[in-house]
Enzyme design. Sequence first.
Site, mmCIF file in Angstrom:
data_model
loop_
_atom_site.group_PDB
_atom_site.id
_atom_site.type_symbol
_atom_site.label_atom_id
_atom_site.label_comp_id
_atom_site.label_asym_id
_atom_site.label_seq_id
_atom_site.Cartn_x
_atom_site.Cartn_y
_atom_site.Cartn_z
ATOM 1 C CG ASP A 11 -1.785 1.197 1.382
ATOM 2 O OD1 ASP A 11 -1.901 1.950 0.401
ATOM 3 O OD2 ASP A 11 -2.359 1.386 2.467
ATOM 4 C CG ASP A 19 -1.147 1.610 -3.857
ATOM 5 O OD1 ASP A 19 0.051 1.324 -4.042
ATOM 6 O OD2 ASP A 19 -1.547 2.261 -2.873
ATOM 7 C CG ASP A 190 -11.713 -14.995 -13.766
ATOM 8 O OD1 ASP A 190 -11.170 -15.580 -12.819
ATOM 9 O OD2 ASP A 190 -12.917 -14.672 -13.784
ATOM 10 C CD GLU A 253 -10.106 -19.376 -12.584
ATOM 11 O OE1 GLU A 253 -10.132 -19.446 -11.352
ATOM 12 O OE2 GLU A 253 -10.808 -18.580 -13.240
#
Length: 521
Positions: A11, A19, A190, A253
């Site tokens: 962070d 981030d 995904d 995936e």
Amino acid sequence: MYQIYPRSFADANDDGVGDLKGIAAHLDHVASLGVDGVWLSPFFKSPMKDFGYDVSDYCDVDPIFGDLADFDALVARAHALGLKVVIDQVFSHTSDEHPWFVDSRASRTGEHADWYVWADAKPDGSPPSNWQSVFGGPAWTWDARRGQYYMHNFLASQPQLNVRNPEVQEALLAAARFWLDRGVDGFRLDAINFAIHDPALRDNPPIADGRKRTRPFDFQDKIYNQSHPDIIGFLNRIRALTDSYDGRFTVAEVGGDHADREMKEFTAGSDRLHSAYGFLYLYADTLRSELIRVGDSMWPDQQGEGWPSWTFSNHDAPRAVSRWAQGRDEKAFSEMALLLLISLRGNVFVYQGEELGLPQAQVPFERLVDPEAIANWPQTLGRDGARTPMPWTAGAPNAGFSTVEPWLPVDRRHLALAVDAQEADPASTLHVARRVIALRRAHPALRTGGLELVEGPRDLLVFHRFERPGGERLLCVFNLSHAPIDWSPPVDARRIEAVNWTEADGATLKPLAGLIFAEAG
């Protein structure tokens, strides 16, 4: 490849959420492991109902993670360190806040009317089929604006794209091209086996195998709401796009009861994806030699077959050490598991914190945020415990992730396993991780060679890794049991790596011992 879950890695602006600037600032750590690249979980603009897997803009960064300039800087830093960058592409669904869906639900005749899966109710008002969503409940939600049901394989806020529609495919390929032009080196696709469904909306049959289930989704044989043969045509288009750039990589995936077949279908030949991985290891409760045999049998190394990828932990499954150690020493188990993972035939994905031996974090119910974890509590460990912040500094607030309270709590057990503490300990799991990854880089037999299992006692896993023709040949041995096993290597074998074993152990393999030998000839 090293998987980074952006919300929990680092962070930089101290708001409690990881981030892109935080990732860029810590890529030295990733490069020090010796991996080839990073896979970034979603950082796209999103209402975060499913923490980024509900995309509202495929071509922008969510402000919580930064902006496009931050992404460009991250890619530049990664490339300067010799790391490839692979990003998620969520092509089976969007957020219900995506402008495409906002327009689609507004009218049956608008520009995006057929961009999602809509269907009329049955005469009695019930949903069009019996399909269930992964997160519980029907895979259909009524929308009064259109007077129809829309389909969602996950949350109701994740409407299913109509990927059969050529215009939808063009829009998704344009999004992929946007990121390729910004320098990404590939995509992890995904839930891609959900991309296209049976257009007749036939009911799925039940599965009657006596297994305990915690989700309605698992009661069905999902032969109609996923894995339609038409998916292959879309994969052909993705591969053609990535092949138009130099050296790009695609991995699917693939979950579900038919993943072994689908992974091979999605990667066969040279015009589909490069690789695929499933959930064989991610959802397994126990690590036994039989499990490795199943994985090997899924990819028998036949002509025209694709190339597998493997991972023991990721953001969707409880960490392997907590599933598999079963009361044994967690440090020893983590190190043995790392050596085993890098010894498997196929690409290897290491999840952030796996190099530290992190166990599944304990997250109290009142701090859970994952919708699946909340819905199934306390029957499953859920996903939050695998997504807690990366511990960087043992003595700092929140283990150095941020000074403010992070979005998920840091497990106190993770403090002693922080990066700085392990850097200072030559015997730490972190140093073992670097050593075994270097071993894989140094031995072509481990990177691209074949695998041949050897019959032996149930809890003694033995296999060869070998180059063809006439290249190096390695012998890999792992005691997966809770008890010592007597075993001696061939007289002409030279040991090149060992974890949880010393010279004093001789021919006795302690529980969780792992050894690799170079064989003569």
